[in-house]
Design a protein around this motif. Structure first.
Motif, PDB file in Angstrom:
ATOM      1  N   TYR A 120       0.845  -1.183   0.000  1.00 30.03           N
ATOM      2  CA  TYR A 120       0.000   0.000   0.000  1.00 30.03           C
ATOM      3  C   TYR A 120       0.883   1.236   0.000  1.00 30.03           C
ATOM      4  CZ  TYR A 120      -3.815  -3.053   1.560  1.00 30.03           C
ATOM      5  OH  TYR A 120      -4.758  -4.046   1.654  1.00 30.03           O
ATOM      6  N   PHE A 121       0.472   2.264  -0.736  1.00 28.96           N
ATOM      7  CA  PHE A 121       1.180   3.536  -0.714  1.00 28.96           C
ATOM      8  C   PHE A 121       0.280   4.628  -1.263  1.00 28.96           C
ATOM      9  CE2 PHE A 121       2.460   1.225  -4.529  1.00 28.96           C
ATOM     10  CZ  PHE A 121       2.309   2.145  -5.556  1.00 28.96           C
ATOM     11  N   VAL A 122       0.746   5.846  -1.170  1.00 26.52           N
ATOM     12  CA  VAL A 122       0.026   7.018  -1.669  1.00 26.52           C
ATOM     13  C   VAL A 122       0.841   7.617  -2.797  1.00 26.52           C
ATOM     14  CG1 VAL A 122      -0.714   9.355  -1.051  1.00 26.52           C
ATOM     15  CG2 VAL A 122      -1.101   7.474   0.527  1.00 26.52           C
ATOM     16  N   ALA A 123       0.155   7.992  -3.884  1.00 29.31           N
ATOM     17  CA  ALA A 123       0.877   8.531  -5.043  1.00 29.31           C
ATOM     18  C   ALA A 123       0.019   9.517  -5.817  1.00 29.31           C
ATOM     19  CB  ALA A 123       1.304   7.401  -5.970  1.00 29.31           C
ATOM     20  N   LYS A 124       0.687  10.442  -6.476  1.00 25.30           N
ATOM     21  CA  LYS A 124       0.034  11.297  -7.465  1.00 25.30           C
ATOM     22  C   LYS A 124       0.122  10.588  -8.812  1.00 25.30           C
ATOM     23  CE  LYS A 124       0.869  15.921  -5.602  1.00 25.30           C
ATOM     24  NZ  LYS A 124      -0.157  15.710  -4.626  1.00 25.30           N
ATOM     25  N   VAL A 125      -0.951  10.652  -9.584  1.00 24.38           N
ATOM     26  CA  VAL A 125      -0.896  10.139 -10.943  1.00 24.38           C
ATOM     27  C   VAL A 125      -0.299  11.270 -11.774  1.00 24.38           C
ATOM     28  CG1 VAL A 125      -2.173   9.207 -12.890  1.00 24.38           C
ATOM     29  CG2 VAL A 125      -2.882   8.639 -10.555  1.00 24.38           C
ATOM     30  N   ALA A 126       0.975  11.136 -12.111  1.00 22.85           N
ATOM     31  CA  ALA A 126       1.715  12.191 -12.792  1.00 22.85           C
ATOM     32  C   ALA A 126       1.474  12.185 -14.294  1.00 22.85           C
ATOM     33  CB  ALA A 126       3.208  12.054 -12.511  1.00 22.85           C
ATOM     34  N   ALA A 127       1.207  10.997 -14.847  1.00 25.64           N
ATOM     35  CA  ALA A 127       1.007  10.894 -16.297  1.00 25.64           C
ATOM     36  C   ALA A 127       0.118   9.703 -16.604  1.00 25.64           C
ATOM     37  CB  ALA A 127       2.348  10.735 -17.015  1.00 25.64           C
ATOM     38  N   ALA A 128      -0.671   9.863 -17.642  1.00 25.05           N
ATOM     39  CA  ALA A 128      -1.477   8.780 -18.213  1.00 25.05           C
ATOM     40  C   ALA A 128      -1.455   9.019 -19.718  1.00 25.05           C
ATOM     41  CB  ALA A 128      -2.890   8.785 -17.654  1.00 25.05           C
ATOM     42  N   THR A 129      -0.406   8.523 -20.370  1.00 23.78           N
ATOM     43  CA  THR A 129      -0.185   8.811 -21.788  1.00 23.78           C
ATOM     44  C   THR A 129      -0.405   7.566 -22.628  1.00 23.78           C
ATOM     45  OG1 THR A 129       2.180   8.337 -21.611  1.00 23.78           O
ATOM     46  CG2 THR A 129       1.493  10.620 -21.264  1.00 23.78           C
ATOM     47  N   GLU A 130      -0.804   7.791 -23.877  1.00 22.34           N
ATOM     48  CA  GLU A 130      -1.029   6.683 -24.796  1.00 22.34           C
ATOM     49  C   GLU A 130       0.184   6.490 -25.692  1.00 22.34           C
ATOM     50  OE1 GLU A 130      -4.716   7.494 -26.803  1.00 22.34           O
ATOM     51  OE2 GLU A 130      -5.887   6.862 -25.059  1.00 22.34           O
ATOM     52  N   GLN A 131       0.490   5.232 -25.977  1.00 24.23           N
ATOM     53  CA  GLN A 131       1.617   4.861 -26.832  1.00 24.23           C
ATOM     54  C   GLN A 131       1.067   3.955 -27.928  1.00 24.23           C
ATOM     55  OE1 GLN A 131       4.778   2.931 -24.650  1.00 24.23           O
ATOM     56  NE2 GLN A 131       5.513   1.891 -26.463  1.00 24.23           N
ATOM     57  N   TYR A 132       1.385   4.278 -29.185  1.00 25.33           N
ATOM     58  CA  TYR A 132       0.782   3.552 -30.306  1.00 25.33           C
ATOM     59  C   TYR A 132       1.749   2.624 -31.027  1.00 25.33           C
ATOM     60  CZ  TYR A 132      -2.434   7.281 -29.249  1.00 25.33           C
ATOM     61  OH  TYR A 132      -3.258   8.141 -28.593  1.00 25.33           O
ATOM     62  N   ASP A 133       2.995   2.976 -31.176  1.00 24.05           N
ATOM     63  CA  ASP A 133       4.027   2.164 -31.816  1.00 24.05           C
ATOM     64  C   ASP A 133       3.681   1.753 -33.245  1.00 24.05           C
ATOM     65  OD1 ASP A 133       5.889   2.397 -29.805  1.00 24.05           O
ATOM     66  OD2 ASP A 133       5.197   0.625 -28.752  1.00 24.05           O
ATOM     67  N   SER A 134       4.063   0.534 -33.608  1.00 25.66           N
ATOM     68  CA  SER A 134       3.961   0.087 -35.000  1.00 25.66           C
ATOM     69  C   SER A 134       2.770  -0.845 -35.216  1.00 25.66           C
ATOM     70  CB  SER A 134       5.262  -0.611 -35.407  1.00 25.66           C
ATOM     71  OG  SER A 134       5.461  -1.736 -34.569  1.00 25.66           O
ATOM     72  N   ALA A 135       2.619  -1.325 -36.448  1.00 26.35           N
ATOM     73  CA  ALA A 135       1.455  -2.111 -36.868  1.00 26.35           C
ATOM     74  C   ALA A 135       1.200  -3.334 -35.993  1.00 26.35           C
ATOM     75  CB  ALA A 135       1.617  -2.538 -38.328  1.00 26.35           C
ATOM     76  N   ASN A 136       2.232  -4.055 -35.623  1.00 27.66           N
ATOM     77  CA  ASN A 136       2.057  -5.282 -34.849  1.00 27.66           C
ATOM     78  C   ASN A 136       2.291  -5.046 -33.358  1.00 27.66           C
ATOM     79  OD1 ASN A 136       1.395  -7.018 -37.003  1.00 27.66           O
ATOM     80  ND2 ASN A 136       3.536  -7.004 -37.637  1.00 27.66           N
ATOM     81  N   SER A 137       1.702  -3.975 -32.857  1.00 25.88           N
ATOM     82  CA  SER A 137       1.839  -3.612 -31.452  1.00 25.88           C
ATOM     83  C   SER A 137       0.460  -3.419 -30.832  1.00 25.88           C
ATOM     84  CB  SER A 137       2.615  -2.296 -31.303  1.00 25.88           C
ATOM     85  OG  SER A 137       3.909  -2.414 -31.817  1.00 25.88           O
ATOM     86  N   VAL A 138       0.389  -3.628 -29.543  1.00 29.79           N
ATOM     87  CA  VAL A 138      -0.811  -3.297 -28.784  1.00 29.79           C
ATOM     88  C   VAL A 138      -0.682  -1.848 -28.340  1.00 29.79           C
ATOM     89  CG1 VAL A 138      -2.074  -3.763 -26.635  1.00 29.79           C
ATOM     90  CG2 VAL A 138      -1.190  -5.661 -28.006  1.00 29.79           C
TER      91      VAL A 138
END
Length: 159
Positions: A120-138
């Motif tokens: 358990y801990f306390v944290a700020k959510v500093a980033a929530a970014t999307e990553q797309y990459d290449s054709a055969n990527s999730v």
């Protein structure tokens, strides 16, 4: 000595929970209201390191080191983007606020019939970014948690 795989570990976000000047204990965290962050692929690292305070002694020709403040780091979480995942939605909403949030991890280390370890801990959510990459990527959601407390550890227990 027994080791365990990371697979099966679960991470949750809870309600806003202000950091405090002393260490947290288990009873400081809520017992309900946790939302699992789904489709996790990587959980990164978390834990205290001390800042270095260096003093260069002239007469001893020696650098002396002292421990300064403790920093539990930034936990980098990687998820497959799931627009229907309530945990991912909660993280994205938390990133838009200035608040700290309760975070819980349940490890995959329960003895037969027992209960797993928890963190358990306390944290700020500093980033929530999307990553797309290449054709055969999730497509990924990359979450950065700035940890603002000690890590409360609950050991696994036998049945």
């Amino acid at each position: 000595m027994t080791i365990y795989a990371t697979n099966g570990t679960r991470i949750y976000i809870g309600a806003a929970l202000a950091a405090k000047s002393s260490d947290f204990i288990l009873s400081d965290f809520p017992t309900t209201g946790w939302v699992e962050i789904g489709e996790t692929e990587g959980l990164g690292t978390v834990g205290d390191t001390s800042a270095e305070i260096a003093f260069d002694g002239i007469n001893s020709s020696r650098t002396r080191r002292l421990k300064g403040t403790r920093n539990a780091g930034t936990m980098e979480i990687v998820c497959g983007i799931d627009p229907d995942d309530l945990g991912q939605a909660a993280v994205i909403a938390a990133e838009k606020t200035p608040h700290d949030y309760a975070i819980k991890m349940v490890l995959n280390d329960a003895p037969a019939g027992g209960t797993p370890s928890e963190r358990y801990f306390v944290a700020k959510v500093a980033a929530a970014t999307e990553q797309y990459d290449s054709a055969n990527s999730v497509m990924k959601l990359n979450i950065s948690l700035w940890v603002n407390s000690n890590i409360v550890k609950v050991d696994a227990a036998e049945a």
